[in-house]
Design an enzyme around this catalytic site. Sequence first.
Site, PDB file in Angstrom:
ATOM      1  N   HIS A  78       0.814  -1.218   0.000  1.00  0.00           N
ATOM      2  CA  HIS A  78       0.000   0.000   0.000  1.00  0.00           C
ATOM      3  C   HIS A  78       0.850   1.271   0.000  1.00  0.00           C
ATOM      4  O   HIS A  78       0.339   2.357  -0.273  1.00  0.00           O
ATOM      5  CB  HIS A  78      -1.001   0.003   1.165  1.00  0.00           C
ATOM      6  CG  HIS A  78      -0.419   0.277   2.516  1.00  0.00           C
ATOM      7  ND1 HIS A  78      -0.053  -0.721   3.394  1.00  0.00           N
ATOM      8  CD2 HIS A  78      -0.160   1.432   3.156  1.00  0.00           C
ATOM      9  CE1 HIS A  78       0.393  -0.185   4.511  1.00  0.00           C
ATOM     10  NE2 HIS A  78       0.345   1.124   4.397  1.00  0.00           N
ATOM     11  N   SER A  91       4.628   2.499   7.832  1.00  0.00           N
ATOM     12  CA  SER A  91       4.303   1.376   6.953  1.00  0.00           C
ATOM     13  C   SER A  91       5.523   0.924   6.168  1.00  0.00           C
ATOM     14  O   SER A  91       6.200   1.731   5.529  1.00  0.00           O
ATOM     15  CB  SER A  91       3.202   1.770   5.968  1.00  0.00           C
ATOM     16  OG  SER A  91       1.977   1.920   6.613  1.00  0.00           O
ATOM     17  N   ASP A 104       0.340  -7.705   1.646  1.00  0.00           N
ATOM     18  CA  ASP A 104       0.657  -6.271   1.658  1.00  0.00           C
ATOM     19  C   ASP A 104       2.163  -6.033   1.657  1.00  0.00           C
ATOM     20  O   ASP A 104       2.666  -5.164   2.364  1.00  0.00           O
ATOM     21  CB  ASP A 104       0.017  -5.581   2.871  1.00  0.00           C
ATOM     22  CG  ASP A 104       0.047  -4.058   2.741  1.00  0.00           C
ATOM     23  OD1 ASP A 104       0.065  -3.558   1.603  1.00  0.00           O
ATOM     24  OD2 ASP A 104       0.081  -3.375   3.786  1.00  0.00           O
TER      25      ASP A 104
END
Length: 441
Positions: free
Chosen positions: A102, A205, A132
Amino acid sequence: MRRSTNRANGLSILALAMAIPLLGATGAAAQSTPQGPIPYDSRRGVFSFAEGLEQALPAVVQVTTLGQSEGPSSGENEPRPISSGSGAIIDAREGIVVTNNHVVEGGRKFTVDLTDGRIFDAVLVGTDKATDLAVLKFDASGLSEIEVVDSDQLRTGDLAFAVGYPLGLDQTLTMGVISGLGRSGMGDRIEDYIQTDAAVNSGNSGGPLLDSRGRLIGINTSILSGGGGGNDGIAFAVPSRILMYVVGQLRTVGEVRRGSTGAILGSLNAERSRDFGLGIVRGAVVESVAPGSSAEAAGLRRGDVVTRIQNRPVSNAGTVAATIGIAQPGTQVQVIYLRDGREGRATLTVEAPGDRPVVIGSGVVVARGLSARAGADGPQVFAVEGGSVAAGAGLQAGDLIRLVDDRPVTDLDGLGRALDGGGQRTLSVMRGGEAVEIILP
């Protein structure tokens, strides 16, 4: 950071742990031995994990994703930053960076910023939506890399350190503990997360989760927030066990080829548990078994509830998918299941992923990542594989499939025929009493 828990007094707990070796000790006698619980820097007279962690920090990078800007443009219409996150260099010689899917999704160009101030363009090697994860590559000299260790050796209560570039800040290190292992329950994704209370925020992230020696144990991917969108002390990381398999597949073949056993699974919940007369709400229900498959040979039947796999507790269908999906073809996997209230054991042999776009089992159809069974009002989706075509198109468990390419579908045979073969399909489904159009590429 995609989602977000409570930071549970980690500092006060650490302070108590630090005080333990000092009780009854003074001066130089208080210096920790290698067997001591907390590393002690006798030169500075402080407790510190810096010696181990500082070796890893130069390998934690900032990843910036550039894409097409919206609205009027001028000049050469260069791509502009659309998102940023963190990443970890795991192969210095080849310049391999692992981050989150992402973070790079929708990007046309990518840059990697190092702690020494250098910035480089990077190319996207591959992505895996189901976990992911994404892999970038760039060319540079003098790189550092993070040592990767087996996440299966982790224990709840181990110290953990999150590193990244949160909220527009420069490289930031936070500390917590391993709060739990094998976490899932956020859908039927490929889930087997490490949970930590180390502070993780937007921008973390793709950054590494490290052990107290500065070794990579996972990649931070999501947070669980109470509503404000910030850190509440619950964060999740993809464990290195899954990470290294996915990275290896992306580097060698450009995609992740997951194994299968022929067992079509759904997640156990409270309602289904009552139907089965069980006293548990965690597990994976065998919805169907493909003819001639490994699962059929092992004796699994429709209605069996898988409770453990490879001696790990099963939370839902995603737990099983995580284990089977990273096993090489030919690997034998041990499962424990319940049938009519009695415990059974089976050994499944992982098979190579099949080329058939549609698999029809006993009362179940699996196609393009969706699993459907017969319902009172026609075929109903009961599971959607994370990262699949169906997941990407927005199909959800519970959807009732009414039309495929404007043709009515009333049973599973008709659904199987309609979805067989290649090409785009347009599905009309009922969701919460409303018609929704889904395009499967």
